[in-house]
Write an enzyme that holds these catalytic residues in place. Sequence first.
Site, PDB file in Angstrom:
ATOM      1  N   CYS A 157     -23.733 -13.323  -5.102  1.00 40.61           N
ATOM      2  CA  CYS A 157     -24.463 -12.256  -5.391  1.00 40.61           C
ATOM      3  C   CYS A 157     -23.818 -10.737  -5.264  1.00 40.61           C
ATOM      4  O   CYS A 157     -24.556  -9.923  -5.696  1.00 40.61           O
ATOM      5  CB  CYS A 157     -25.892 -12.456  -4.965  1.00 40.61           C
ATOM      6  SG  CYS A 157     -25.904 -13.130  -3.346  1.00 40.61           S
ATOM      7  N   HIS A 250     -28.627  -5.915  -3.423  1.00 37.88           N
ATOM      8  CA  HIS A 250     -27.349  -5.740  -2.795  1.00 37.88           C
ATOM      9  C   HIS A 250     -26.829  -4.491  -2.927  1.00 37.88           C
ATOM     10  O   HIS A 250     -26.220  -4.220  -4.471  1.00 37.88           O
ATOM     11  CB  HIS A 250     -26.466  -6.939  -2.806  1.00 37.88           C
ATOM     12  CG  HIS A 250     -27.044  -8.172  -2.463  1.00 37.88           C
ATOM     13  ND1 HIS A 250     -27.870  -8.403  -1.641  1.00 37.88           N
ATOM     14  CD2 HIS A 250     -26.324  -9.412  -2.541  1.00 37.88           C
ATOM     15  CE1 HIS A 250     -28.279  -9.742  -1.282  1.00 37.88           C
ATOM     16  NE2 HIS A 250     -27.246 -10.315  -1.676  1.00 37.88           N
TER      17      HIS A 250
HETATM   18  P1  NAP Z   1     -33.428 -22.141  -0.730  1.00 38.58           P
HETATM   19  O1  NAP Z   1     -34.644 -20.930  -1.077  1.00 38.58           O
HETATM   20  O2  NAP Z   1     -33.162 -22.456   0.460  1.00 38.58           O
HETATM   21  O3  NAP Z   1     -33.938 -23.291  -1.779  1.00 38.58           O
HETATM   22  C1  NAP Z   1     -33.058 -24.391  -1.630  1.00 38.58           C
HETATM   23  C2  NAP Z   1     -33.494 -25.425  -2.717  1.00 38.58           C
HETATM   24  O4  NAP Z   1     -32.593 -26.728  -2.574  1.00 38.58           O
HETATM   25  C3  NAP Z   1     -35.005 -26.127  -2.693  1.00 38.58           C
HETATM   26  O5  NAP Z   1     -35.428 -26.098  -3.964  1.00 38.58           O
HETATM   27  C4  NAP Z   1     -34.742 -27.198  -1.762  1.00 38.58           C
HETATM   28  O6  NAP Z   1     -35.874 -28.112  -2.019  1.00 38.58           O
HETATM   29  C5  NAP Z   1     -33.600 -27.910  -2.302  1.00 38.58           C
HETATM   30  N1  NAP Z   1     -33.122 -28.727  -1.465  1.00 38.58           N
HETATM   31  C6  NAP Z   1     -32.642 -28.668  -0.094  1.00 38.58           C
HETATM   32  N2  NAP Z   1     -32.318 -29.885   0.227  1.00 38.58           N
HETATM   33  C7  NAP Z   1     -32.232 -30.726  -0.577  1.00 38.58           C
HETATM   34  C8  NAP Z   1     -31.892 -31.998  -0.970  1.00 38.58           C
HETATM   35  N3  NAP Z   1     -31.515 -32.889   0.198  1.00 38.58           N
HETATM   36  N4  NAP Z   1     -31.858 -32.659  -1.986  1.00 38.58           N
HETATM   37  C9  NAP Z   1     -32.333 -31.992  -3.236  1.00 38.58           C
HETATM   38  N5  NAP Z   1     -32.832 -30.519  -3.268  1.00 38.58           N
HETATM   39  C10 NAP Z   1     -32.664 -30.196  -1.979  1.00 38.58           C
HETATM   40  O7  NAP Z   1     -32.139 -21.546  -1.373  1.00 38.58           O
HETATM   41  P2  NAP Z   1     -31.964 -20.030  -2.305  1.00 38.58           P
HETATM   42  O8  NAP Z   1     -32.056 -19.004  -1.739  1.00 38.58           O
HETATM   43  O9  NAP Z   1     -32.661 -20.515  -3.515  1.00 38.58           O
HETATM   44  O10 NAP Z   1     -30.453 -20.701  -2.795  1.00 38.58           O
HETATM   45  C11 NAP Z   1     -30.149 -21.755  -3.685  1.00 38.58           C
HETATM   46  C12 NAP Z   1     -28.621 -21.773  -4.002  1.00 38.58           C
HETATM   47  O11 NAP Z   1     -28.234 -20.561  -4.457  1.00 38.58           O
HETATM   48  C13 NAP Z   1     -27.672 -21.817  -2.711  1.00 38.58           C
HETATM   49  O12 NAP Z   1     -26.646 -22.547  -2.757  1.00 38.58           O
HETATM   50  C14 NAP Z   1     -27.421 -20.169  -2.569  1.00 38.58           C
HETATM   51  O13 NAP Z   1     -26.180 -20.159  -1.763  1.00 38.58           O
HETATM   52  C15 NAP Z   1     -27.104 -19.655  -3.920  1.00 38.58           C
HETATM   53  N6  NAP Z   1     -27.631 -18.239  -3.932  1.00 38.58           N
HETATM   54  C16 NAP Z   1     -28.386 -17.658  -3.654  1.00 38.58           C
HETATM   55  C17 NAP Z   1     -28.745 -16.348  -3.788  1.00 38.58           C
HETATM   56  C18 NAP Z   1     -29.871 -15.671  -3.324  1.00 38.58           C
HETATM   57  O14 NAP Z   1     -30.198 -14.216  -3.536  1.00 38.58           O
HETATM   58  N7  NAP Z   1     -31.084 -16.068  -2.516  1.00 38.58           N
HETATM   59  C19 NAP Z   1     -27.980 -15.632  -4.746  1.00 38.58           C
HETATM   60  C20 NAP Z   1     -26.800 -16.400  -5.333  1.00 38.58           C
HETATM   61  C21 NAP Z   1     -26.471 -17.730  -5.002  1.00 38.58           C
HETATM   62  P3  NAP Z   1     -37.139 -28.408  -1.140  1.00 38.58           P
HETATM   63  O15 NAP Z   1     -37.985 -27.315  -1.235  1.00 38.58           O
HETATM   64  O16 NAP Z   1     -37.788 -29.677  -1.548  1.00 38.58           O
HETATM   65  O17 NAP Z   1     -36.653 -28.627   0.368  1.00 38.58           O
END
Ligand code: NAP
Length: 360
Positions: A157, A250
């Site tokens: 990001c 950011h």
């Molecule tokens: P998050 O809020 O922690 O959400 C993670 C998701 O993954 C939840 O839906 C969770 O489901 C699921 N998950 C976790 N463990 C799992 C498993 N064992 N099997 C299947 N699903 C599982 O993270 P986020 O911020 O949305 O980020 C998601 C991804 O995008 C990451 O790889 C991150 O690096 C990337 N990203 C994030 C941003 C940002 O600004 N936040 C920007 C760019 C990229 P449950 O709710 O059921 O646990």
Amino acid sequence: MDKEKSFKKLKVGILGATGTVGQKFIVLLQNHPWFEISALAASKESAGKTYEEAVKGRWKQEVDIPESIRGIVIQDASKPNLKCDFVFSGLDAGVAGEIEKAFAAAGYGVISNTKNYRTEQDVPLMVPEVNPDHASIIPFQQKRRKWTGFIVTNPNCVVVPLVMALKPVMDKFGVSKIMLTSMQAISGAGYPGVPSLDILDNVIPMIGGEEPKVEWEPLKLLGDVKKDGFKLANIKISAQCNRVPTKDGHFLTVAFSTRKPAKVGEIKRLIKNFKGEPQKMKLPSAPQKPLFYHEDEYRPQTRLDRDREGGMSVSVGRLREDAVLDFKMVVLGHNTIRGAAGAAILNAELLHKKGYLKAR
Ligand code: NAP
């Protein structure tokens, strides 16, 4: 009848639908002209619950959960059998590698936010305004991995606004060195993310694993695509990444050197007039101005400017000469929209228009 058929929307599944990025997908895909959500998946803990039950207490969007989404029963993301034409992935990076691979092998296009495949030699790392031609590696990926589906990723990001702001400079003058400092919002750490007692009244000078991504990913994005891989751009990059107590957006201070001599006025003009393939193709999520240049030197500001054009436009300001490198400027991008869910949706629109994403 034929006309009706040609307007049928593609059905979309969301992997990681309950997380920060997953929730943003749900909000941004409401009333999308080409795509409609038909399946949601997350971890085993959420599977079997309705979406409304699964996100109880952790729906963090400023709009309510859409009516059509509340009752959808969440499926286990580890099983690649969702009823949809392709999937967006906002999965936790710890599990995304295996799950995304299983979906691509089962014939789904996977449009991913996670870091797992970004550095692979046969996987596009794409920002549609910057390197839409990198999609041409997809047939090689499918042949090499014997997949009927494929994976396309969007970058970190911080990298999205960085490469967007530098793309017009790179095309006209070349870029040889970049030094940047990031001030990154709390939402970048997902939910619940950084503990409030760590981030309130504070700046944290370390985001685990962030700087290597910010120093490498632009090389692939600003490099060239070949038949069987990518040629990295020849740029030296140094990044210092900090977590600051803003919610979204950011903010970057960026200094850079050009390969050919340039003037501040010329670079400003390039930034102001910049348009990429999404604007030419009129993709539904493409901002009119992918780069907005602020003449007011007190802008951009995180709170005031992150939502420009629905969070899809990147703000640039304070371009001036630099005594160490050649130029410096500030750049701001919305991390969960332009840097995550919105970036992936724009990638999917481009891939649909280019014929890579179709009804299964
Ligand atoms: P998050 O809020 O922690 O959400 C993670 C998701 O993954 C939840 O839906 C969770 O489901 C699921 N998950 C976790 N463990 C799992 C498993 N064992 N099997 C299947 N699903 C599982 O993270 P986020 O911020 O949305 O980020 C998601 C991804 O995008 C990451 O790889 C991150 O690096 C990337 N990203 C994030 C941003 C940002 O600004 N936040 C920007 C760019 C990229 P449950 O709710 O059921 O646990």
